[in-house]
Design a protein around this motif. Structure first.
Motif, mmCIF file in Angstrom:
data_model
loop_
_atom_site.group_PDB
_atom_site.id
_atom_site.type_symbol
_atom_site.label_atom_id
_atom_site.label_comp_id
_atom_site.label_asym_id
_atom_site.label_seq_id
_atom_site.Cartn_x
_atom_site.Cartn_y
_atom_site.Cartn_z
ATOM 1 N N LEU A 1 60.275 59.816 44.910
ATOM 2 C CA LEU A 1 59.652 58.551 45.318
ATOM 3 C C LEU A 1 58.604 58.879 46.365
ATOM 4 O O LEU A 1 58.801 59.788 47.164
ATOM 5 N N ASP A 2 57.500 58.135 46.364
ATOM 6 C CA ASP A 2 56.528 58.287 47.438
ATOM 7 C C ASP A 2 55.769 56.985 47.658
ATOM 8 O O ASP A 2 55.954 56.009 46.926
ATOM 9 N N ARG A 3 54.961 56.993 48.685
ATOM 10 C CA ARG A 3 54.230 55.799 49.107
ATOM 11 C C ARG A 3 53.437 55.203 47.943
ATOM 12 O O ARG A 3 52.827 55.916 47.159
ATOM 13 N N GLY A 4 53.481 53.880 47.852
ATOM 14 C CA GLY A 4 52.772 53.162 46.803
ATOM 15 C C GLY A 4 53.656 52.748 45.637
ATOM 16 O O GLY A 4 53.276 51.897 44.845
ATOM 17 N N MET A 5 54.844 53.347 45.531
ATOM 18 C CA MET A 5 55.745 52.993 44.436
ATOM 19 C C MET A 5 56.448 51.673 44.751
ATOM 20 O O MET A 5 56.631 51.301 45.909
ATOM 21 N N SER A 6 56.864 50.987 43.697
ATOM 22 C CA SER A 6 57.567 49.716 43.852
ATOM 23 C C SER A 6 58.565 49.561 42.717
ATOM 24 O O SER A 6 58.168 49.409 41.556
ATOM 25 N N ASN A 7 59.867 49.651 43.039
ATOM 26 C CA ASN A 7 60.915 49.481 42.027
ATOM 27 C C ASN A 7 62.282 49.405 42.708
ATOM 28 O O ASN A 7 62.382 49.453 43.938
ATOM 29 N N THR A 8 63.346 49.308 41.920
ATOM 30 C CA THR A 8 64.692 49.201 42.495
ATOM 31 C C THR A 8 65.162 50.508 43.118
ATOM 32 O O THR A 8 66.043 50.497 43.975
ATOM 33 N N ALA A 9 64.586 51.633 42.710
ATOM 34 C CA ALA A 9 64.944 52.908 43.338
ATOM 35 C C ALA A 9 64.473 52.923 44.789
ATOM 36 O O ALA A 9 65.190 53.397 45.679
ATOM 37 N N VAL A 10 63.288 52.385 45.055
ATOM 38 C CA VAL A 10 62.790 52.279 46.431
ATOM 39 C C VAL A 10 63.714 51.352 47.220
ATOM 40 O O VAL A 10 64.067 51.639 48.367
ATOM 41 N N ARG A 11 64.138 50.249 46.603
ATOM 42 C CA ARG A 11 65.067 49.331 47.268
ATOM 43 C C ARG A 11 66.371 50.045 47.646
ATOM 44 O O ARG A 11 66.911 49.855 48.734
ATOM 45 N N ALA A 12 66.885 50.907 46.776
ATOM 46 C CA ALA A 12 68.104 51.662 47.079
ATOM 47 C C ALA A 12 67.878 52.575 48.284
ATOM 48 O O ALA A 12 68.740 52.688 49.158
ATOM 49 N N LEU A 13 66.725 53.238 48.339
ATOM 50 C CA LEU A 13 66.395 54.101 49.472
ATOM 51 C C LEU A 13 66.298 53.270 50.755
ATOM 52 O O LEU A 13 66.862 53.638 51.789
ATOM 53 N N GLN A 14 65.594 52.143 50.700
ATOM 54 C CA GLN A 14 65.446 51.279 51.875
ATOM 55 C C GLN A 14 66.808 50.785 52.364
ATOM 56 O O GLN A 14 67.079 50.783 53.570
ATOM 57 N N LYS A 15 67.661 50.392 51.438
ATOM 58 C CA LYS A 15 68.990 49.899 51.820
ATOM 59 C C LYS A 15 69.767 50.990 52.545
ATOM 60 O O LYS A 15 70.434 50.737 53.542
ATOM 61 N N ASN A 16 69.659 52.218 52.063
ATOM 62 C CA ASN A 16 70.384 53.309 52.707
ATOM 63 C C ASN A 16 69.788 53.673 54.065
ATOM 64 O O ASN A 16 70.523 53.972 55.007
ATOM 65 N N LEU A 17 68.473 53.653 54.183
ATOM 66 C CA LEU A 17 67.838 53.918 55.482
ATOM 67 C C LEU A 17 68.296 52.880 56.509
ATOM 68 O O LEU A 17 68.549 53.209 57.671
ATOM 69 N N ASN A 18 68.438 51.642 56.090
ATOM 70 C CA ASN A 18 68.927 50.591 56.984
ATOM 71 C C ASN A 18 70.404 50.784 57.307
ATOM 72 O O ASN A 18 70.816 50.744 58.467
ATOM 73 N N SER A 19 71.198 50.994 56.274
ATOM 74 C CA SER A 19 72.646 51.020 56.425
ATOM 75 C C SER A 19 73.162 52.240 57.174
ATOM 76 O O SER A 19 74.058 52.125 58.007
ATOM 77 N N CYS A 20 72.613 53.399 56.893
ATOM 78 C CA CYS A 20 73.144 54.631 57.490
ATOM 79 C C CYS A 20 72.310 55.175 58.646
ATOM 80 O O CYS A 20 72.803 55.994 59.422
ATOM 81 N N TYR A 21 71.071 54.746 58.760
ATOM 82 C CA TYR A 21 70.200 55.305 59.798
ATOM 83 C C TYR A 21 69.676 54.261 60.775
ATOM 84 O O TYR A 21 68.896 54.587 61.660
ATOM 85 N N GLY A 22 70.091 53.006 60.617
ATOM 86 C CA GLY A 22 69.786 51.971 61.598
ATOM 87 C C GLY A 22 68.404 51.354 61.545
ATOM 88 O O GLY A 22 68.012 50.634 62.470
ATOM 89 N N TYR A 23 67.654 51.584 60.470
ATOM 90 C CA TYR A 23 66.336 50.945 60.361
ATOM 91 C C TYR A 23 66.511 49.493 59.955
ATOM 92 O O TYR A 23 67.571 49.074 59.519
ATOM 93 N N LYS A 24 65.466 48.717 60.090
ATOM 94 C CA LYS A 24 65.479 47.307 59.729
ATOM 95 C C LYS A 24 64.335 47.022 58.759
ATOM 96 O O LYS A 24 63.552 46.101 58.950
#
Length: 150
Positions: free
Chosen positions: A73-96
């Motif tokens: 995945l890299d910048r500019g992509m848009s799909n559910t895989a990016v959503r999974a990455l974002q959810k994990n960055l929030n959940s395990c690493y404290g991002y919002k």
């Protein structure tokens, strides 16, 4: 037995390899000289269940049909895989981050920070080395609540 809720995945072997890395504690501390190269863009978010190791939880991770372990995945992509990455960055690493599935500047910046923390090349691109080094959230099958990150 490992089961994938999304019927698009075709390779149980890839699921087993990924889960052994994620659940078996075999996380890369640093990239090797022969770093893994991803073949295809991640296109979906997969709900991965492991009925043997932990039958009451699942992980939500980026994947590409047919191979859960070798996508990017890299910048500019848009799909559910990016959503999974974002959810994990929030959940395990404290991002919002907004879990909107759009890989923009904030997602890239958060990923670079995490890559620095876990000891892989901090280039803002998600691939096999980053996936293997990151911790991933375990969610309750019953409630959907995050149980832990490992």
């Amino acid at each position: 037995m490992i089961k994938i809720r999304n019927g698009r995945a075709k390779s149980a072997m890839a699921v087993g390899a990924l889960l052994s890395g994620l659940l078996g504690g075999v996380l890369a501390g640093a990239p090797s000289a022969t770093a893994a190269v991803a073949d295809s863009p991640c296109s979906y978010g997969a709900y991965i269940y492991n009925k043997v190791t932990n039958p009451t939880s699942y992980k939500y991770i980026p994947y590409v049909t047919g191979d859960l372990s070798n996508c990017w995945l890299d910048r500019g992509m848009s799909n559910t895989a990016v959503r999974a990455l974002q959810k994990n960055l929030n959940s395990c690493y404290g991002y919002k981050l907004a879990t909107d599935g759009d890989f923009g500047g904030l997602t890239e910046s958060a990923l670079i920070d995490v890559q620095k923390k876990v000891g892989v090349a901090a280039d803002g691109d998600y691939g096999p080395n980053t996936r293997n080094a990151m911790v991933w959230a375990n969610y309750s099958v019953e409630t959907g609540a995050r149980i832990s990150c490992n």
